[in-house]
Design an enzyme around this catalytic site. Structure first.
Site, PDB file in Angstrom:
ATOM      1  CE  LYS A 126      -3.926  -2.371   2.046  1.00  0.00           C
ATOM      2  NZ  LYS A 126      -3.335  -3.718   1.875  1.00  0.00           N
ATOM      3  CE  LYS A 161      -6.243   0.799   0.818  1.00  0.00           C
ATOM      4  NZ  LYS A 161      -6.454   0.363  -0.582  1.00  0.00           N
ATOM      5  NE  ARG A 211      -3.824  -7.057  -8.738  1.00  0.00           N
ATOM      6  CZ  ARG A 211      -3.798  -7.953  -7.744  1.00  0.00           C
ATOM      7  NH1 ARG A 211      -3.468  -9.198  -7.980  1.00  0.00           N
ATOM      8  NH2 ARG A 211      -4.104  -7.583  -6.512  1.00  0.00           N
ATOM      9  NE  ARG A 226      -9.021  -7.102  -8.505  1.00  0.00           N
ATOM     10  CZ  ARG A 226      -7.998  -6.781  -7.704  1.00  0.00           C
ATOM     11  NH1 ARG A 226      -7.489  -7.680  -6.901  1.00  0.00           N
ATOM     12  NH2 ARG A 226      -7.491  -5.569  -7.733  1.00  0.00           N
ATOM     13  NE  ARG A 234     -14.991  -6.125   1.831  1.00  0.00           N
ATOM     14  CZ  ARG A 234     -14.981  -7.182   2.650  1.00  0.00           C
ATOM     15  NH1 ARG A 234     -13.880  -7.479   3.315  1.00  0.00           N
ATOM     16  NH2 ARG A 234     -16.051  -7.940   2.778  1.00  0.00           N
ATOM     17  CG  ASP A 274      -4.862  -3.926  -6.702  1.00  0.00           C
ATOM     18  OD1 ASP A 274      -4.697  -4.720  -7.632  1.00  0.00           O
ATOM     19  OD2 ASP A 274      -4.951  -4.283  -5.514  1.00  0.00           O
ATOM     20  CD  GLU A 282      -4.013  -2.501  -1.791  1.00  0.00           C
ATOM     21  OE1 GLU A 282      -3.435  -3.612  -1.919  1.00  0.00           O
ATOM     22  OE2 GLU A 282      -5.015  -2.342  -1.072  1.00  0.00           O
ATOM     23  CG  ASN A 284      -1.372  -6.276  -4.886  1.00  0.00           C
ATOM     24  OD1 ASN A 284      -1.754  -6.641  -3.789  1.00  0.00           O
ATOM     25  ND2 ASN A 284      -2.024  -5.378  -5.606  1.00  0.00           N
TER      26      ASN A 284
END
Length: 319
Positions: A126, A161, A211, A226, A234, A274, A282, A284
């Protein structure tokens, strides 16, 4: 060129055959004729300054009833392997950090680690995104309640978060009325003892949390949006989101151009960005997923692209 490929992953018995990206990587490596060696994090150790592991030979199959066969474990040096895929899922705890140190010992002896151990330690998924403020929504990282309250007052609709979560766990939305903001702050910051990320809410989440997979700093042609289920904010598949493939937009590609050179420089060969709407949220780096979903929807072979990139990287190192 025959390579010895090790993988450090969660127990293979527990994987989701239809979705697991690590399995896709193993299939691709096997199709290249490479040897596969299986390890879990608990199997790594060092002796007299030498990184070693209990590792087992592995073969994989596209058969959902019997997708792998694992041989007997042997003790071997990690540096006996040409490449090791570090695919252990978070939590990013001390055990994960210790594992990266052991992998780094093998890296110093010439083994390619995907992704680079130091970068796995250095780049929180993050916080890493905030190194590219031109790509991000308004964002705050703090454990101070008053700063969170001020941020909420400024932006009215926010997401709170933890910095170490995955799969959409413990993500809260706080709307303009501020309902339950106090208890949310207490819960996510563990009573002001842990840092959290606070972002301005991005309404485009209803169209999906995209993603974007990156191989050696270059994006795959399509993202997986997503899409949250009804009543959710979410989009994570682990939180019940639905995956829908999309072509990259011009903005998506611009974000990739901003981030890509840093990924290459830091030895982050396989990464998932993301993106919600126009914003990077984000980066990842530990064990990005969504290979299988994109392959199935668009006839791609992302894992083979990754194996080709690994092969090229090893060729360059040897040259």
């Amino acid at each position: 060129m025959t390579l010895k490929v090790g993988i450090v992953m969660d127990p293979i018995e527990q994987i989701n055959f239809k979705k697991d990206s690590s399995l896709a990587m193993l299939w691709a490596a096997q199709r290249k004729g490479w040897e596969l060696w299986y390890m879990e994090q608990k199997h790594l150790f060092s002796r007299d300054g030498k990184a070693k592991a209990l590792m087992a030979p592995l073969t994989v199959d596209m058969n959902p009833e019997n997708c792998f066969e694992r041989g007997d474990y042997i003790t071997a040096n990690l540096s006996d392997l040409d490449v090791i895929l570090m695919r252990k899922d978070p939590p990013f705890d001390n055990e994960f950090i210790y594992s990266t140190h052991l992998l780094e010992m093998a890296e110093k002896e010439g083994t390619l680690i995907v992704n680079k151990p130091q970068s796995l330690r250095d780049f929180n998924e993050k916080l890493f995104a905030t190194q590219f403020p031109q790509c991000c929504p308004p964002v705050l990282v703090t454990r101070e309640p008053n700063l969170i309250r001020e941020f909420h007052k400024e932006h009215a609709d926010i997401i709170v978060k933890p910095l170490d979560g995955m799969g959409g766990a413990s993500i809260f939305r706080v709307k303009e009325d501020g309902l339950n903001l106090g208890v949310i702050i207490e819960t996510v910051t563990a009573h002001s003892s842990e840092m959290v990320m606070v972002q301005k809410f991005i309404p485009e989440i209803t169209e999906g949390d995209k993603r974007i997979l990156m191989i050696n700093g270059e994006p795959i042609s399509h993202s997986l949006a997503r899409i949250p289920t009804g009543g959710e904010t979410r989009g994570n598949l682990a939180a019940g989101g639905r995956g829908e493939g999309r072509e990259l937009t011009d903005r998506d590609r611009w974000i990739c151009e901003q981030v890509g050179p840093t990924l290459r420089a830091k030895g982050l060969l396989f990464v998932g960005l993301d993106v919600i709407g126009d914003y990077l949220t984000e980066i990842n780096v530990t064990s990005p997923t969504c290979i299988r979903e994109l392959d199935n929807q668009f006839g791609l072979d992302i894992a083979m692209q990754l194996m080709d990139s690994i092969e090229q990287t090893i060729h360059s190192k040897q040259a």
